[in-house]
Write a protein that holds these residues in place. Structure first.
Motif, PDB file in Angstrom:
ATOM      1  N   THR A 133       0.838  -1.182   0.000  1.00 34.90           N
ATOM      2  CA  THR A 133       0.000   0.000   0.000  1.00 34.90           C
ATOM      3  C   THR A 133       0.880   1.242   0.000  1.00 34.90           C
ATOM      4  OG1 THR A 133      -1.783   1.149   1.187  1.00 34.90           O
ATOM      5  CG2 THR A 133      -0.181  -0.032   2.529  1.00 34.90           C
ATOM      6  N   GLY A 173      -7.693  -1.751  -4.352  1.00 39.90           N
ATOM      7  CA  GLY A 173      -6.447  -1.291  -4.957  1.00 39.90           C
ATOM      8  C   GLY A 173      -5.217  -1.783  -4.234  1.00 39.90           C
ATOM      9  N   GLU A 174      -5.351  -2.171  -2.952  1.00 42.59           N
ATOM     10  CA  GLU A 174      -4.206  -2.702  -2.228  1.00 42.59           C
ATOM     11  C   GLU A 174      -3.905  -4.117  -2.703  1.00 42.59           C
ATOM     12  OE1 GLU A 174      -4.217  -0.270   1.954  1.00 42.59           O
ATOM     13  OE2 GLU A 174      -5.374  -2.128   1.886  1.00 42.59           O
ATOM     14  N   ARG A 175      -2.651  -4.526  -2.487  1.00 46.93           N
ATOM     15  CA  ARG A 175      -2.194  -5.830  -2.953  1.00 46.93           C
ATOM     16  C   ARG A 175      -1.634  -6.636  -1.788  1.00 46.93           C
ATOM     17  NH1 ARG A 175       0.721  -3.794  -8.626  1.00 46.93           N
ATOM     18  NH2 ARG A 175      -1.249  -3.229  -9.646  1.00 46.93           N
ATOM     19  N   ILE A 200       0.310  -6.100 -11.980  1.00 45.45           N
ATOM     20  CA  ILE A 200       0.007  -7.153 -11.021  1.00 45.45           C
ATOM     21  C   ILE A 200      -0.087  -8.514 -11.692  1.00 45.45           C
ATOM     22  CG2 ILE A 200      -2.497  -6.829 -11.180  1.00 45.45           C
ATOM     23  CD1 ILE A 200      -0.439  -7.623  -7.995  1.00 45.45           C
ATOM     24  N   GLU A 226      -4.833  -8.920  -5.633  1.00 41.32           N
ATOM     25  CA  GLU A 226      -5.223  -7.509  -5.680  1.00 41.32           C
ATOM     26  C   GLU A 226      -6.654  -7.382  -5.209  1.00 41.32           C
ATOM     27  OE1 GLU A 226      -4.037  -4.101  -8.591  1.00 41.32           O
ATOM     28  OE2 GLU A 226      -5.746  -5.161  -9.478  1.00 41.32           O
ATOM     29  N   GLN A 228     -10.166  -5.768  -5.182  1.00 41.40           N
ATOM     30  CA  GLN A 228     -10.966  -5.028  -6.141  1.00 41.40           C
ATOM     31  C   GLN A 228     -12.366  -4.778  -5.593  1.00 41.40           C
ATOM     32  OE1 GLN A 228     -10.785  -7.666  -9.511  1.00 41.40           O
ATOM     33  NE2 GLN A 228      -8.835  -6.822 -10.209  1.00 41.40           N
TER      34      GLN A 228
END
Length: 231
Positions: A133, A173-175, A200, A226, A228
């Motif tokens: 992030t 949006g964070e992974r 990604i 990811e 979404q």
């Protein structure tokens, strides 16, 4: 929320059998040819399990634990996540009591329970989970590595398990990255951040390439997801 997930798990060049496992939802991945891709609704579970190399039946330990996680309900709080690791630990101990050939088996684990806006992480050993992030990887697990390759606790081989558990917010949006030490022992934090900040859908392939350049010294499991928004 939903997760778009990429999964890879492969044996080292010196192992004939992969002692790692990945769990995505109710699926167990034992040896992936290339990279698998899944869409996982929330709530959902992501797990990386590493059977201890050099210990009796490490591949059995990781597989038994992975099957248990894949069949379990998604934990909704820290107590539930800790209890799930404790159940896996007891299951391995019970298996060793039943079959003396399994004595000494163990596995490290990082488990993430992804809820709507919340992430609960539980771990034991040196298998790790991270959140990417704002351009940085934030560790979500606490390593139990003491020195060198020594592990202070794990599933099965430890007398008494005390899981590390924490809760974090999670936003679209964070992974997420879950990985066995087959990745983190050969790829540094700066490189991990660079790769997780790129496209990604190529992240797992890129990380596998870097492990291959190091000649796969250990079995490796990589799970990249990811977050979404729900369409």
């Amino acid at each position: 929320m939903q997760l778009e997930v990429w999964i890879a798990t492969k044996p080292s060049l010196t192992h004939t059998e992969n002692e790692d496992r990945a769990v995505v939802g109710d699926e167990v991945f034992a040896d992936v040819a290339g990279v698998e891709h899944r869409h996982l609704p929330v709530p959902g579970l992501l797990v990386a399990v590493d059977g201890l190399g050099g210990h009796a039946s490490g591949h059995v330990a990781s597989h038994v634990a992975a099957k248990l996680f894949a069949a379990a309900d998604v934990p909704t709080d820290e107590a539930g996540a800790a209890q799930l690791l404790e159940l896996a630990d007891r299951t391995l101990h019970d298996a060793m009591q039943t079959d003396p050939e399994l004595q000494g088996m163990g596995a490290t684990v990082a488990l993430t329970s992804v809820l709507d806006g919340t992430l609960i992480t539980a771990n034991a050993g040196d298998t790790s989970a991270w959140r990417y992030t704002d351009g940085h990887l934030e560790p979500l697990t606490v390593s139990d590595r003491i020195a060198g390759s020594q592990i202070g606790q794990c599933l099965g081989a430890t007398h008494e398990l005390v899981p590390h558990v924490q809760t974090a917010e999670l936003h679209p949006g964070e992974r997420l990255l879950l990985a066995s030490d087959g990745l983190t022992d050969v790829v540094g934090l700066e490189t991990l951040e660079q790769v997780l900040g790129g496209p990604i859908d190529h992240a797992v392939i890129d990380l596998l390439d870097r492990v291959e350049q190091a000649r796969f010294p250990d079995d490796v499991t990589i799970v990249v997801a990811e977050v979404q928004p729900t369409a």
